[in-house]
Design a protein around this motif. Sequence first.
Motif, PDB file in Angstrom:
ATOM      1  N   THR A 129       0.843  -1.200   0.000  1.00 55.11           N
ATOM      2  CA  THR A 129       0.000   0.000   0.000  1.00 55.11           C
ATOM      3  C   THR A 129       0.876   1.246   0.000  1.00 55.11           C
ATOM      4  O   THR A 129       0.598   2.220  -0.699  1.00 55.11           O
ATOM      5  N   VAL A 130       1.949   1.188   0.807  1.00 53.32           N
ATOM      6  CA  VAL A 130       2.858   2.331   0.870  1.00 53.32           C
ATOM      7  C   VAL A 130       3.462   2.589  -0.509  1.00 53.32           C
ATOM      8  O   VAL A 130       3.560   3.737  -0.960  1.00 53.32           O
ATOM      9  N   VAL A 131       3.816   1.499  -1.215  1.00 56.00           N
ATOM     10  CA  VAL A 131       4.404   1.657  -2.552  1.00 56.00           C
ATOM     11  C   VAL A 131       3.402   2.294  -3.509  1.00 56.00           C
ATOM     12  O   VAL A 131       3.727   3.262  -4.212  1.00 56.00           O
ATOM     13  N   THR A 132       2.142   1.782  -3.518  1.00 53.42           N
ATOM     14  CA  THR A 132       1.154   2.358  -4.456  1.00 53.42           C
ATOM     15  C   THR A 132       0.838   3.804  -4.078  1.00 53.42           C
ATOM     16  O   THR A 132       0.696   4.665  -4.948  1.00 53.42           O
ATOM     17  N   THR A 133       0.751   4.084  -2.766  1.00 55.71           N
ATOM     18  CA  THR A 133       0.498   5.468  -2.339  1.00 55.71           C
ATOM     19  C   THR A 133       1.626   6.380  -2.805  1.00 55.71           C
ATOM     20  O   THR A 133       1.373   7.492  -3.276  1.00 55.71           O
ATOM     21  N   THR A 134       2.879   5.889  -2.697  1.00 57.38           N
ATOM     22  CA  THR A 134       4.008   6.680  -3.188  1.00 57.38           C
ATOM     23  C   THR A 134       3.812   6.997  -4.662  1.00 57.38           C
ATOM     24  O   THR A 134       4.004   8.147  -5.093  1.00 57.38           O
ATOM     25  N   GLY A 135       3.393   5.968  -5.437  1.00 53.49           N
ATOM     26  CA  GLY A 135       3.140   6.167  -6.869  1.00 53.49           C
ATOM     27  C   GLY A 135       2.098   7.254  -7.089  1.00 53.49           C
ATOM     28  O   GLY A 135       2.291   8.166  -7.904  1.00 53.49           O
ATOM     29  N   ASP A 136       0.992   7.184  -6.329  1.00 52.53           N
ATOM     30  CA  ASP A 136      -0.080   8.185  -6.467  1.00 52.53           C
ATOM     31  C   ASP A 136       0.436   9.583  -6.139  1.00 52.53           C
ATOM     32  O   ASP A 136       0.149  10.552  -6.856  1.00 52.53           O
ATOM     33  N   LEU A 137       1.203   9.677  -5.038  1.00 51.04           N
ATOM     34  CA  LEU A 137       1.704  10.991  -4.609  1.00 51.04           C
ATOM     35  C   LEU A 137       2.654  11.584  -5.644  1.00 51.04           C
ATOM     36  O   LEU A 137       2.664  12.792  -5.864  1.00 51.04           O
TER      37      LEU A 137
END
Lengths: 283, 241
Positions: free
Chosen positions: A69-77
């Motif tokens: 989740t942290v990885v995908t959130t980083t992508g979104d940010l």
Amino acid sequence: MTQLATLPGVRAERDQTAVATPVRRRRRLGPGKPIRFGAAIGPVLLLGVWSIGSATGWLDPRVLSAPWTVVTTTGDLIADGRLQSNLLTSAQRAFVGLGLGIALGTVLALLSGLSRFGEAVLDGPIQIKRAIPSLALLPLLILWLGIGESMKITTITLGVFVPIYIHTHNGLRTIDSRYVELAETVGLSRWEFIRRVVLPGALPGFLLGLRFAVTGAWLALVVVEQINSTSGIGYMMELARTYGQTDIIIVGLVLYGVLGLLFDGAVRLIQRKALSWRRTLAD
Amino acid sequence: MATHAGGLTLEKTAVEVRGLVRKYGERAVLDGVDLAIQPGEFVALLGKSGSGKSTLLRALAGLDYDVDGSGELAVPANVSVVFQDSRLLPWARVLDNVALGLRAADERGRESLAEVGLAGREQAWPNELSGGEQQRVALARSLVREPVLLLADEPFGALDALTRLKMHVLLRKLCAAHQPAVLLVTHDVDESIVLADRVIVLDEGRIVAEEPIDLAEPRSPADPGFTAVRSILLDALGVSL
């Protein structure tokens, strides 16, 4: 008498064992050979435990988001540009504060290290400042400077200059007096003495101070960015807290961690280049 | 405070010392020393530890600013000192150590290093050299300044016996080439006989014996003359065999 009688027997036994054991050549008291990728083992283990905990549901996502989740959130940010702009703001604050703090600490250390008068005037107040945690000055700094950039950068500078000063000053004062004697016998001028003996002699201390200063800069940055900020990684995390987004908080933590490691690595690289004349136990 | 170059002047000598007294507290470490060294003369100063030999050398080197005392001394302007430790700056490469404080002296530094047998090691760090090599760099650093007076404070004291023998040969060669007046402080009687033109024995701050060394080259401890001088010097040092 009995001792004399038994001695030859003992010696013979020892000789036999000495022949039987193959000669092992290793350092007995040193730390031993370095392990390949040794520095990565601990973090990878930690990441493994975290992943297993999240996958099995043992870690509640509201407490700690899963690594992916942290990885995908980083992508979104990154995709919406928030990460870059906040990172840039934070990095700018850290760099400016660090630069000012290094300059201030070095100049003060030289003034106080090279003259007794300078020491008498400067050392006391700086030691007092050292006893007061930088962050305890925040209320006063906010009253004086407001909550804008100048307060933030001043706080970081105040956190940075102390370790630079302490270690550089210590480095200056612990230069071997034999080198001072040498400088006198070869007739160095004051300026040559400073350039050839004092500055290189104090460099190890300065670089040690720099490592503490870098850590101090990030610490101060975190705090000032969570006080009435409207930008920066700390602001991004503080905002996430109000919405309960642990994934964004972790992205912020990882960013701080990565930046801290990068800065520390840079300082260590400088250390290795600048102090290549030194041989230590670890080499 | 110690006085320097009082009324004395150097006309035909390289060093003049008259009535030199140096005190640490109440104790006189040097108690009225008179000494003259001729240009190019090699003088060895022998003494037990605590006899004041290092204090005399430090007085001549001008390194005794905090010491009480009286007397007169005159030394040339161009003095070099070799210490017991090589005292190389660990953060400066060998060549920079040799040329320390000299302007545009790289070429002279190189020549000087070649003279002590260290050509090719200009860019090494002092830590990479052996003890003997470090001391040779220290010799190069002293001689590149073409001193009129070379002061050496037990320069080979920290070296092993074999290295010390090689250093004796090197030092004699260098002194023959550069012709400085030399004052070598040592506690090694054989070393003083091998190297010096004249040996002075210091005891409790006074010169108690002075012995010109006039032996055939190369000086060998097997020479009967060598043995005779050695027993005179040992006697002056209070060592009876």
